[in-house]
Design an enzyme around this catalytic site. Structure first.
Site, PDB file in Angstrom:
ATOM      1  N   GLY A  10      13.732  38.762  64.287  1.00 21.26           N
ATOM      2  CA  GLY A  10      13.492  40.026  64.573  1.00 21.26           C
ATOM      3  C   GLY A  10      12.489  40.121  65.969  1.00 21.26           C
ATOM      4  CG  LEU A  44      12.310  38.842  53.104  1.00 25.92           C
ATOM      5  CD1 LEU A  44      11.172  39.810  53.790  1.00 25.92           C
ATOM      6  CD2 LEU A  44      11.452  37.714  52.475  1.00 25.92           C
ATOM      7  CE1 TYR A  48      11.384  50.662  57.042  1.00 30.80           C
ATOM      8  CE2 TYR A  48      10.381  52.709  57.954  1.00 30.80           C
ATOM      9  CZ  TYR A  48      10.306  51.272  57.884  1.00 30.80           C
ATOM     10  OH  TYR A  48       9.573  50.445  58.677  1.00 30.80           O
ATOM     11  CE1 TYR A  61       2.227  42.773  62.352  1.00 37.75           C
ATOM     12  CE2 TYR A  61       3.206  40.856  61.129  1.00 37.75           C
ATOM     13  CZ  TYR A  61       2.576  41.507  62.133  1.00 37.75           C
ATOM     14  OH  TYR A  61       2.023  40.641  62.854  1.00 37.75           O
TER      15      TYR A  61
END
Length: 296
Positions: A14, A40, A128, A102
């Site tokens: 990423g 994940l 989200y 994060y």
């Protein structure tokens, strides 16, 4: 940190993970994993991989970040953004490791115009944001040593982000309509990665440690300053095509650009706690953008 560490890094391919591979290398051995090696969405696989590697630091920039798609894939977003961080935190606690995670400005509802502080009430507007908030709370509930860095509008020279999308569209179209009433701080992934390494270099060091004895918790970490998406696009255009006939960039309200997921209007994050605790303040977003474009 005075000793070399074994650092487990997720999301290695990423935009933030890629930069972290370089910035964390001075702190120890970085075991960088992409989603093919550690998915994940599979909690048990995450748990087993952490136990196999037995790190002293876990750094988790990996996330489900497709904001609109998350409205249709809430279960997958929850698995990656909420369940997995909780598993990483549980394993960090067992190992006595530090977890760095994060998060996002999207945990807030975007009301008002004042920059959000870490202890302001969270009220996400979309799936989200809700899953990222759940991830924060799952980490906190374990009691492990943790640093959660909330950031905003992350971009870089690789991956999928606003900078790369705008550069492509400006070549393809004569006119672009861009939202002008959402305000935040574009944040260069390299600055995020380097600031993370600087924080970690302080934690546990008796000579240059943070101002407070217990620095764990949530911090806001963005480039300084603020702009709109339209202002961001104008700055990209000014750096990218100074001699060409530019595409027209038309400012529009969010109401003229409906999306499946509602976005907050006020994404400003107050970074004072980061500066107060670690003596860090990231450079202005315009300076960061110029460096990113120059090095791309």
């Amino acid at each position: 940190m005075t000793t070399a560490h074994r650092i487990l890094l997720t999301g290695a391919n990423g935009q933030v993970g890629w930069e972290l591979q370089r910035s964390l290398s001075s702190l120890g051995t970085v075991v960088a994993l992409d989603s093919k090696i550690m998915n994940l969405a599979d909690a048990e696989a995450v748990r087993q991989k952490v136990r196999e590697i037995a790190p002293s630091i876990i750094v988790n920039p990996a996330a489900y970040t497709a904001v609109d798609q998350a409205e249709r894939e809430a279960e997958l977003a929850h698995a990656v953004n909420a369940v997995a961080p909780g598993v990483l935190a549980e394993e960090a606690g067992t190992l006595g490791a530090l977890l760095v995670h994060y998060s996002t400005d999207y945990v807030f509802n975007g009301s008002g115009a004042t920059p959000w502080r870490e202890d302001d009430a969270c009220d996400p507007l979309n799936v989200y944001g809700a899953t990222k908030l759940a991830g924060e709370r799952a980490i906190q509930a374990t009691g492990c040593r943790h640093l959660i860095f909330r950031t905003s509008w992350v971009y870089g020279a690789r991956g999928s982000n606003f900078l790369l999308t705008m550069r492509r569209l400006m070549r393809e179209r004569l006119e672009l309509k861009i939202v002008a009433d959402q305000i935040g701080a574009p944040t260069w992934c390299r600055d995020l990665a380097e600031a993370t390494a600087l924080v970690l270099s302080q934690v546990g060091s008796p000579m240059s440690g943070p101002a407070q004895a217990d620095p764990w918790g949530i911090y806001h970490m963005t480039n300084a300053g603020e702009t709109s998406w339209h202002g961001f696009a104008e700055a990209i255009q000014a750096l990218d095509a100074p001699g060409e006939t530019p595409a027209r960039l038309l400012p529009i309200p969010s109401s003229d650009y409906p999306t499946p997921a509602q976005r907050p209007l006020n994404s400003r994050l107050n970074n004072d706690r980061l500066e107060r605790t670690f003596g860090l303040r990231l450079q202005d977003w315009r300076a960061a953008l110029a460096l990113c474009v120059e090095k791309a």
